[in-house]
Design an enzyme around this catalytic site. Sequence first.
Site, PDB file in Angstrom:
ATOM      1  CG  ASP A  33     -38.033  29.044 -49.367  1.00  0.00           C
ATOM      2  OD1 ASP A  33     -39.350  29.457 -48.698  1.00  0.00           O
ATOM      3  OD2 ASP A  33     -37.229  29.793 -49.269  1.00  0.00           O
ATOM      4  CG  LEU A  35     -42.547  28.593 -51.099  1.00  0.00           C
ATOM      5  CD1 LEU A  35     -43.669  27.700 -52.314  1.00  0.00           C
ATOM      6  CD2 LEU A  35     -41.680  28.937 -52.172  1.00  0.00           C
ATOM      7  CG  ASN A  37     -40.613  37.424 -47.047  1.00  0.00           C
ATOM      8  OD1 ASN A  37     -41.402  37.939 -47.424  1.00  0.00           O
ATOM      9  ND2 ASN A  37     -39.327  37.706 -47.088  1.00  0.00           N
ATOM     10  CB  SER A 126     -27.049  40.208 -40.151  1.00  0.00           C
ATOM     11  OG  SER A 126     -27.061  41.565 -40.096  1.00  0.00           O
ATOM     12  CE1 TYR A 150     -32.765  38.668 -39.045  1.00  0.00           C
ATOM     13  CE2 TYR A 150     -31.640  40.696 -38.791  1.00  0.00           C
ATOM     14  CZ  TYR A 150     -31.864  39.530 -39.472  1.00  0.00           C
ATOM     15  OH  TYR A 150     -31.100  39.159 -40.419  1.00  0.00           O
ATOM     16  CE  LYS A 154     -30.341  36.192 -39.273  1.00  0.00           C
ATOM     17  NZ  LYS A 154     -30.349  34.965 -40.145  1.00  0.00           N
ATOM     18  CE1 TYR A 178     -24.447  36.457 -46.058  1.00  0.00           C
ATOM     19  CE2 TYR A 178     -26.870  36.802 -45.957  1.00  0.00           C
ATOM     20  CZ  TYR A 178     -25.721  36.060 -46.124  1.00  0.00           C
ATOM     21  OH  TYR A 178     -26.061  34.667 -46.244  1.00  0.00           O
ATOM     22  CG  ASN A 180     -26.920  47.908 -45.266  1.00  0.00           C
ATOM     23  OD1 ASN A 180     -26.200  47.491 -44.424  1.00  0.00           O
ATOM     24  ND2 ASN A 180     -28.088  48.435 -45.069  1.00  0.00           N
ATOM     25  CG  LEU A 201     -32.666  53.500 -48.659  1.00  0.00           C
ATOM     26  CD1 LEU A 201     -33.628  54.470 -48.281  1.00  0.00           C
ATOM     27  CD2 LEU A 201     -31.157  53.843 -48.585  1.00  0.00           C
ATOM     28  CG  ASP A 296     -32.180  53.228 -38.205  1.00  0.00           C
ATOM     29  OD1 ASP A 296     -32.423  51.965 -38.262  1.00  0.00           O
ATOM     30  OD2 ASP A 296     -32.673  53.817 -39.176  1.00  0.00           O
TER      31      ASP A 296
HETATM   32  P1  NAD Z   1     -35.793  36.374 -47.670  1.00  0.00           P
HETATM   33  O1  NAD Z   1     -37.157  36.436 -46.752  1.00  0.00           O
HETATM   34  O2  NAD Z   1     -36.053  36.733 -49.196  1.00  0.00           O
HETATM   35  O3  NAD Z   1     -35.263  34.927 -47.955  1.00  0.00           O
HETATM   36  C1  NAD Z   1     -35.523  33.779 -46.585  1.00  0.00           C
HETATM   37  C2  NAD Z   1     -36.183  32.673 -47.191  1.00  0.00           C
HETATM   38  O4  NAD Z   1     -36.437  31.720 -46.159  1.00  0.00           O
HETATM   39  C3  NAD Z   1     -37.509  32.868 -47.821  1.00  0.00           C
HETATM   40  O5  NAD Z   1     -37.603  32.213 -49.137  1.00  0.00           O
HETATM   41  C4  NAD Z   1     -38.627  32.352 -46.820  1.00  0.00           C
HETATM   42  O6  NAD Z   1     -39.727  31.663 -47.496  1.00  0.00           O
HETATM   43  C5  NAD Z   1     -37.598  31.100 -46.344  1.00  0.00           C
HETATM   44  N1  NAD Z   1     -37.996  30.836 -44.873  1.00  0.00           N
HETATM   45  C6  NAD Z   1     -38.072  31.493 -43.941  1.00  0.00           C
HETATM   46  N2  NAD Z   1     -38.510  30.544 -42.670  1.00  0.00           N
HETATM   47  C7  NAD Z   1     -38.241  29.421 -42.979  1.00  0.00           C
HETATM   48  C8  NAD Z   1     -38.330  28.257 -42.517  1.00  0.00           C
HETATM   49  N3  NAD Z   1     -38.720  28.196 -41.290  1.00  0.00           N
HETATM   50  N4  NAD Z   1     -38.424  27.187 -43.191  1.00  0.00           N
HETATM   51  C9  NAD Z   1     -38.033  27.371 -44.571  1.00  0.00           C
HETATM   52  N5  NAD Z   1     -37.728  28.353 -45.256  1.00  0.00           N
HETATM   53  C10 NAD Z   1     -38.181  29.556 -44.391  1.00  0.00           C
HETATM   54  O7  NAD Z   1     -34.466  37.057 -46.984  1.00  0.00           O
HETATM   55  P2  NAD Z   1     -33.195  37.357 -47.541  1.00  0.00           P
HETATM   56  O8  NAD Z   1     -32.868  38.842 -47.746  1.00  0.00           O
HETATM   57  O9  NAD Z   1     -32.809  36.707 -48.956  1.00  0.00           O
HETATM   58  O10 NAD Z   1     -32.330  36.704 -46.316  1.00  0.00           O
HETATM   59  C11 NAD Z   1     -31.624  35.525 -46.209  1.00  0.00           C
HETATM   60  C12 NAD Z   1     -31.040  35.288 -45.184  1.00  0.00           C
HETATM   61  O11 NAD Z   1     -29.909  36.371 -44.808  1.00  0.00           O
HETATM   62  C13 NAD Z   1     -31.820  35.488 -44.054  1.00  0.00           C
HETATM   63  O12 NAD Z   1     -31.596  34.539 -42.869  1.00  0.00           O
HETATM   64  C14 NAD Z   1     -31.417  36.982 -43.350  1.00  0.00           C
HETATM   65  O13 NAD Z   1     -31.672  36.966 -41.837  1.00  0.00           O
HETATM   66  C15 NAD Z   1     -30.067  37.175 -43.645  1.00  0.00           C
HETATM   67  N6  NAD Z   1     -29.707  38.341 -43.801  1.00  0.00           N
HETATM   68  C16 NAD Z   1     -30.446  39.214 -44.745  1.00  0.00           C
HETATM   69  C17 NAD Z   1     -30.130  40.570 -44.956  1.00  0.00           C
HETATM   70  C18 NAD Z   1     -30.907  41.528 -45.721  1.00  0.00           C
HETATM   71  O14 NAD Z   1     -30.841  42.701 -45.380  1.00  0.00           O
HETATM   72  N7  NAD Z   1     -31.810  41.094 -46.874  1.00  0.00           N
HETATM   73  C19 NAD Z   1     -29.024  40.841 -44.191  1.00  0.00           C
HETATM   74  C20 NAD Z   1     -28.367  40.488 -43.678  1.00  0.00           C
HETATM   75  C21 NAD Z   1     -28.654  39.050 -43.301  1.00  0.00           C
HETATM   76  C1  WQD Z   2     -30.695  51.551 -44.634  1.00  0.00           C
HETATM   77  C2  WQD Z   2     -30.633  53.216 -44.246  1.00  0.00           C
HETATM   78  C3  WQD Z   2     -32.373  54.020 -42.638  1.00  0.00           C
HETATM   79  C4  WQD Z   2     -35.813  52.847 -45.118  1.00  0.00           C
HETATM   80  C5  WQD Z   2     -31.239  46.245 -41.691  1.00  0.00           C
HETATM   81  C6  WQD Z   2     -31.074  45.629 -40.709  1.00  0.00           C
HETATM   82  C7  WQD Z   2     -29.950  44.808 -40.664  1.00  0.00           C
HETATM   83  C8  WQD Z   2     -29.961  44.023 -42.197  1.00  0.00           C
HETATM   84  C9  WQD Z   2     -30.193  44.895 -43.383  1.00  0.00           C
HETATM   85  C10 WQD Z   2     -30.614  41.546 -41.998  1.00  0.00           C
HETATM   86  C11 WQD Z   2     -30.893  53.556 -42.853  1.00  0.00           C
HETATM   87  C12 WQD Z   2     -32.708  54.572 -43.986  1.00  0.00           C
HETATM   88  C13 WQD Z   2     -34.376  53.118 -44.394  1.00  0.00           C
HETATM   89  C14 WQD Z   2     -36.599  53.850 -45.318  1.00  0.00           C
HETATM   90  C15 WQD Z   2     -34.906  55.426 -44.586  1.00  0.00           C
HETATM   91  N1  WQD Z   2     -30.941  43.043 -42.432  1.00  0.00           N
HETATM   92  N2  WQD Z   2     -34.153  54.288 -44.474  1.00  0.00           N
HETATM   93  N3  WQD Z   2     -36.087  55.307 -44.910  1.00  0.00           N
HETATM   94  O1  WQD Z   2     -31.268  49.535 -41.098  1.00  0.00           O
HETATM   95  O2  WQD Z   2     -28.984  49.339 -42.115  1.00  0.00           O
HETATM   96  O3  WQD Z   2     -30.586  47.304 -41.623  1.00  0.00           O
HETATM   97  O4  WQD Z   2     -31.367  45.519 -43.012  1.00  0.00           O
HETATM   98  O5  WQD Z   2     -29.789  41.114 -41.382  1.00  0.00           O
HETATM   99  O6  WQD Z   2     -30.012  43.736 -39.777  1.00  0.00           O
HETATM  100  O7  WQD Z   2     -31.248  46.218 -39.604  1.00  0.00           O
HETATM  101  O8  WQD Z   2     -31.008  48.701 -43.588  1.00  0.00           O
HETATM  102  O9  WQD Z   2     -32.230  49.275 -45.498  1.00  0.00           O
HETATM  103  O10 WQD Z   2     -33.407  49.292 -43.360  1.00  0.00           O
HETATM  104  O11 WQD Z   2     -31.843  51.071 -43.925  1.00  0.00           O
HETATM  105  O12 WQD Z   2     -34.479  56.585 -44.334  1.00  0.00           O
HETATM  106  O13 WQD Z   2     -37.903  53.800 -45.728  1.00  0.00           O
HETATM  107  O14 WQD Z   2     -31.724  53.882 -44.895  1.00  0.00           O
HETATM  108  O15 WQD Z   2     -32.606  54.861 -41.638  1.00  0.00           O
HETATM  109  O16 WQD Z   2     -30.083  54.680 -42.455  1.00  0.00           O
HETATM  110  P1  WQD Z   2     -30.348  49.011 -42.213  1.00  0.00           P
HETATM  111  P2  WQD Z   2     -32.239  49.513 -44.142  1.00  0.00           P
END
Ligand code: NAD
Ligand code: WQD
Length: 339
Positions: A33, A35, A37, A126, A150, A154, A178, A180, A201, A296
């Site tokens: 990682d 780091l 984020n 995602s 973004y 993916k 995934y 949410n 959210l 959205d």
């Molecule tokens: P996160 O930011 O908490 O975790 C991502 C980690 O990757 C972080 O620790 C960051 O430091 C590290 N990172 C980023 N770029 C890097 C690089 N180039 N080399 C090495 N490390 C790197 O995010 P998360 O919520 O844990 O998400 C993990 C994965 O799941 C991501 O790929 C994200 O796109 C995907 N995802 C997340 C969500 C969500 O809502 N959290 C939903 C769908 C998909």
């Molecule tokens: C959820 C709901 C907003 C914030 C995003 C990415 C998706 C995935 C997950 C990575 C929606 C509402 C939100 C706020 C609000 N990530 N909202 N006030 O948009 O479903 O998905 O995160 O892959 O790719 O698009 O998640 O948590 O942002 O929003 O009203 O301050 O909450 O409009 O209806 P979303 P979210």
Amino acid sequence: MTATILVTGGAGYIGSHTCVELLQKDYDVIVLDNLSNSSPEALRRVEKITGKSVTFVEGDVRDRNILRELFGRYTFDSVIHFAGLKAVGESCQIPLDYYDNNVSGTVILAQEMAAHGVFNLVFSSSATVYGDPASLPIREDFPLSATNPYGRSKLIIEEILGDLYKSDNRWNVALLRYFNPAGAHKSGLIGEDPNDIPNNLMPYISQVAIGLREKLSIFGSDYPTEDGTGVRDYIHVVDLAKGHACAIEKLRTGCGLKAWNLGVGNGHSVLQMVAAFEKASEKPVPYQLVERRPGDIAACWADPALAKQDLNWVAEKGLTEIMADAWRWQSTNPKGYRD
Ligand code: NAD
Ligand code: WQD
């Protein structure tokens, strides 16, 4: 013999919870990682929860030298690839950073995996790859599209991995889509720790409840949903983490490339989320209704039947547990890992 898993992005939100599940299943875990984020404190907490150690390498997944060194030193059974950037809004401002981190990072990782004879990959996709679905619940065979860089990153990665599998069927690839992710580990030791103002959210609601932010803006109250606010499939992050352990087991059977939805299978509105959080935390969550957020969609939830059938995985935790665990994490770590 215990198998060793490389977890890129393992210090992050979903990655740290997955490390806990893997260690509890007796896998050896190596985290790479940069780091960008996350905090190394997350991995110290993972060790505290499990009583096992994680090998942490600070570095970038695009750095071939680090990858060569890692693949040379360890014999990996599989790789779980979480590393990437994930903020939708930011991806519109700096798209090239997103394509570089997410797409180039995956290409370089896959090249080094193949060069070292490792062909089992779990990829963090995602639900965003479904764009605005024509109907609900969403099945894996629905049409795919992207509305922002973004999401496009993916989608491109899914297509690249598809081409890779077609070219060499030694690959086993789980594309985990995934919905949410929400909540935190029940210990209260690890959870989501946004660096900046949260985009999503759940972390936003948590920060309002703890008093870090004044009020939540609810984006849109005129959607064609029960109460007019957006509906999503919120899945407990520990259920999601367990899905990765199930996917690893599936890869080891030689499953080829396949996509699976990881979601609960039902949706909750923003107003329902606010009410559930207020109940769990016994704190008010003031909010204002504002304009829709561009990009959205009204509603989104999964059909998780394929994951049940193939991975023997179902989400077990509901909204009450998500909220209780999110609040435990937020209230005992008001400033996240900086406390
Ligand atoms: P996160 O930011 O908490 O975790 C991502 C980690 O990757 C972080 O620790 C960051 O430091 C590290 N990172 C980023 N770029 C890097 C690089 N180039 N080399 C090495 N490390 C790197 O995010 P998360 O919520 O844990 O998400 C993990 C994965 O799941 C991501 O790929 C994200 O796109 C995907 N995802 C997340 C969500 C969500 O809502 N959290 C939903 C769908 C998909
Ligand atoms: C959820 C709901 C907003 C914030 C995003 C990415 C998706 C995935 C997950 C990575 C929606 C509402 C939100 C706020 C609000 N990530 N909202 N006030 O948009 O479903 O998905 O995160 O892959 O790719 O698009 O998640 O948590 O942002 O929003 O009203 O301050 O909450 O409009 O209806 P979303 P979210």
